[in-house]
Design a protein around this motif. Sequence first.
Motif, PDB file in Angstrom:
ATOM      1  N   ASP A 112      -9.506  34.872  88.263  1.00  0.00           N
ATOM      2  CA  ASP A 112     -10.605  34.002  88.651  1.00  0.00           C
ATOM      3  C   ASP A 112     -11.916  34.312  87.912  1.00  0.00           C
ATOM      4  N   PHE A 113     -11.826  34.381  86.590  1.00  0.00           N
ATOM      5  CA  PHE A 113     -13.011  34.536  85.763  1.00  0.00           C
ATOM      6  C   PHE A 113     -13.436  33.180  85.235  1.00  0.00           C
ATOM      7  N   ASP A 114     -14.752  32.976  85.205  1.00  0.00           N
ATOM      8  CA  ASP A 114     -15.306  31.816  84.522  1.00  0.00           C
ATOM      9  C   ASP A 114     -15.466  32.247  83.066  1.00  0.00           C
ATOM     10  N   LEU A 115     -14.451  31.940  82.264  1.00  0.00           N
ATOM     11  CA  LEU A 115     -14.393  32.433  80.899  1.00  0.00           C
ATOM     12  C   LEU A 115     -15.569  31.948  80.057  1.00  0.00           C
ATOM     13  N   ALA A 116     -15.988  30.724  80.263  1.00  0.00           N
ATOM     14  CA  ALA A 116     -17.136  30.195  79.507  1.00  0.00           C
ATOM     15  C   ALA A 116     -18.400  30.990  79.839  1.00  0.00           C
ATOM     16  N   ALA A 117     -18.615  31.280  81.117  1.00  0.00           N
ATOM     17  CA  ALA A 117     -19.798  32.045  81.524  1.00  0.00           C
ATOM     18  C   ALA A 117     -19.725  33.469  80.987  1.00  0.00           C
ATOM     19  N   GLU A 118     -18.557  34.082  81.030  1.00  0.00           N
ATOM     20  CA  GLU A 118     -18.394  35.438  80.509  1.00  0.00           C
ATOM     21  C   GLU A 118     -18.621  35.485  79.006  1.00  0.00           C
ATOM     22  N   PHE A 119     -18.145  34.462  78.303  1.00  0.00           N
ATOM     23  CA  PHE A 119     -18.360  34.394  76.860  1.00  0.00           C
ATOM     24  C   PHE A 119     -19.846  34.288  76.556  1.00  0.00           C
ATOM     25  N   ASP A 120     -20.536  33.392  77.262  1.00  0.00           N
ATOM     26  CA  ASP A 120     -21.981  33.225  77.056  1.00  0.00           C
ATOM     27  C   ASP A 120     -22.731  34.527  77.332  1.00  0.00           C
ATOM     28  N   ARG A 121     -22.381  35.217  78.420  1.00  0.00           N
ATOM     29  CA  ARG A 121     -23.035  36.475  78.784  1.00  0.00           C
ATOM     30  C   ARG A 121     -22.798  37.533  77.708  1.00  0.00           C
ATOM     31  N   THR A 122     -21.565  37.618  77.248  1.00  0.00           N
ATOM     32  CA  THR A 122     -21.223  38.609  76.226  1.00  0.00           C
ATOM     33  C   THR A 122     -21.936  38.318  74.916  1.00  0.00           C
ATOM     34  N   MET A 123     -21.964  37.064  74.502  1.00  0.00           N
ATOM     35  CA  MET A 123     -22.616  36.717  73.238  1.00  0.00           C
ATOM     36  C   MET A 123     -24.122  36.927  73.320  1.00  0.00           C
ATOM     37  N   ALA A 124     -24.719  36.718  74.489  1.00  0.00           N
ATOM     38  CA  ALA A 124     -26.146  36.983  74.658  1.00  0.00           C
ATOM     39  C   ALA A 124     -26.422  38.469  74.472  1.00  0.00           C
ATOM     40  N   GLY A 125     -25.545  39.315  74.999  1.00  0.00           N
ATOM     41  CA  GLY A 125     -25.693  40.756  74.820  1.00  0.00           C
ATOM     42  C   GLY A 125     -25.532  41.163  73.371  1.00  0.00           C
ATOM     43  N   VAL A 126     -24.562  40.570  72.683  1.00  0.00           N
ATOM     44  CA  VAL A 126     -24.361  40.854  71.259  1.00  0.00           C
ATOM     45  C   VAL A 126     -25.599  40.441  70.477  1.00  0.00           C
ATOM     46  N   ALA A 127     -26.113  39.260  70.745  1.00  0.00           N
ATOM     47  CA  ALA A 127     -27.300  38.773  70.041  1.00  0.00           C
ATOM     48  C   ALA A 127     -28.492  39.695  70.279  1.00  0.00           C
ATOM     49  N   GLN A 128     -28.634  40.166  71.501  1.00  0.00           N
ATOM     50  CA  GLN A 128     -29.745  41.065  71.823  1.00  0.00           C
ATOM     51  C   GLN A 128     -29.609  42.381  71.056  1.00  0.00           C
ATOM     52  N   ARG A 129     -28.400  42.951  71.001  1.00  0.00           N
ATOM     53  CA  ARG A 129     -28.196  44.208  70.271  1.00  0.00           C
ATOM     54  C   ARG A 129     -28.443  44.032  68.779  1.00  0.00           C
ATOM     55  N   VAL A 130     -27.950  42.932  68.216  1.00  0.00           N
ATOM     56  CA  VAL A 130     -28.147  42.693  66.778  1.00  0.00           C
ATOM     57  C   VAL A 130     -29.633  42.511  66.477  1.00  0.00           C
ATOM     58  N   THR A 131     -30.317  41.732  67.292  1.00  0.00           N
ATOM     59  CA  THR A 131     -31.745  41.513  67.098  1.00  0.00           C
ATOM     60  C   THR A 131     -32.516  42.820  67.190  1.00  0.00           C
ATOM     61  N   SER A 132     -32.181  43.664  68.164  1.00  0.00           N
ATOM     62  CA  SER A 132     -32.850  44.961  68.311  1.00  0.00           C
ATOM     63  C   SER A 132     -32.647  45.820  67.074  1.00  0.00           C
ATOM     64  N   ARG A 133     -31.441  45.841  66.550  1.00  0.00           N
ATOM     65  CA  ARG A 133     -31.159  46.637  65.347  1.00  0.00           C
ATOM     66  C   ARG A 133     -31.893  46.083  64.130  1.00  0.00           C
ATOM     67  N   LEU A 134     -31.923  44.760  64.006  1.00  0.00           N
ATOM     68  CA  LEU A 134     -32.639  44.161  62.879  1.00  0.00           C
ATOM     69  C   LEU A 134     -34.137  44.421  62.978  1.00  0.00           C
TER      70      LEU A 134
END
Length: 61
Positions: free
Chosen positions: A32-54
């Motif tokens: 019972d995972f909302d896969l779309a919501a989990e994907f969005d949450r995960t990609m937001a975290g990835v974007a934040q980490r990449v932006t911080s490193r850049l």
Amino acid sequence: MMQGHLPGGREALAHELADCLWSVLVLAHRYDFDLAAEFDRTMAGVAQRVTSRLDALPAAD
């Protein structure tokens, strides 16, 4: 496009990718995972980490 030899060819790779996707969809449904919501949450975290490193890189001259 990826170049190089694909064992079994592109059709075999497409079949394996579809198998993987099916497994992910079944698990998401089963637990019972909302896969779309989990994907969005995960990609937001990835974007934040990449932006911080850049942002931490020294400025170019």
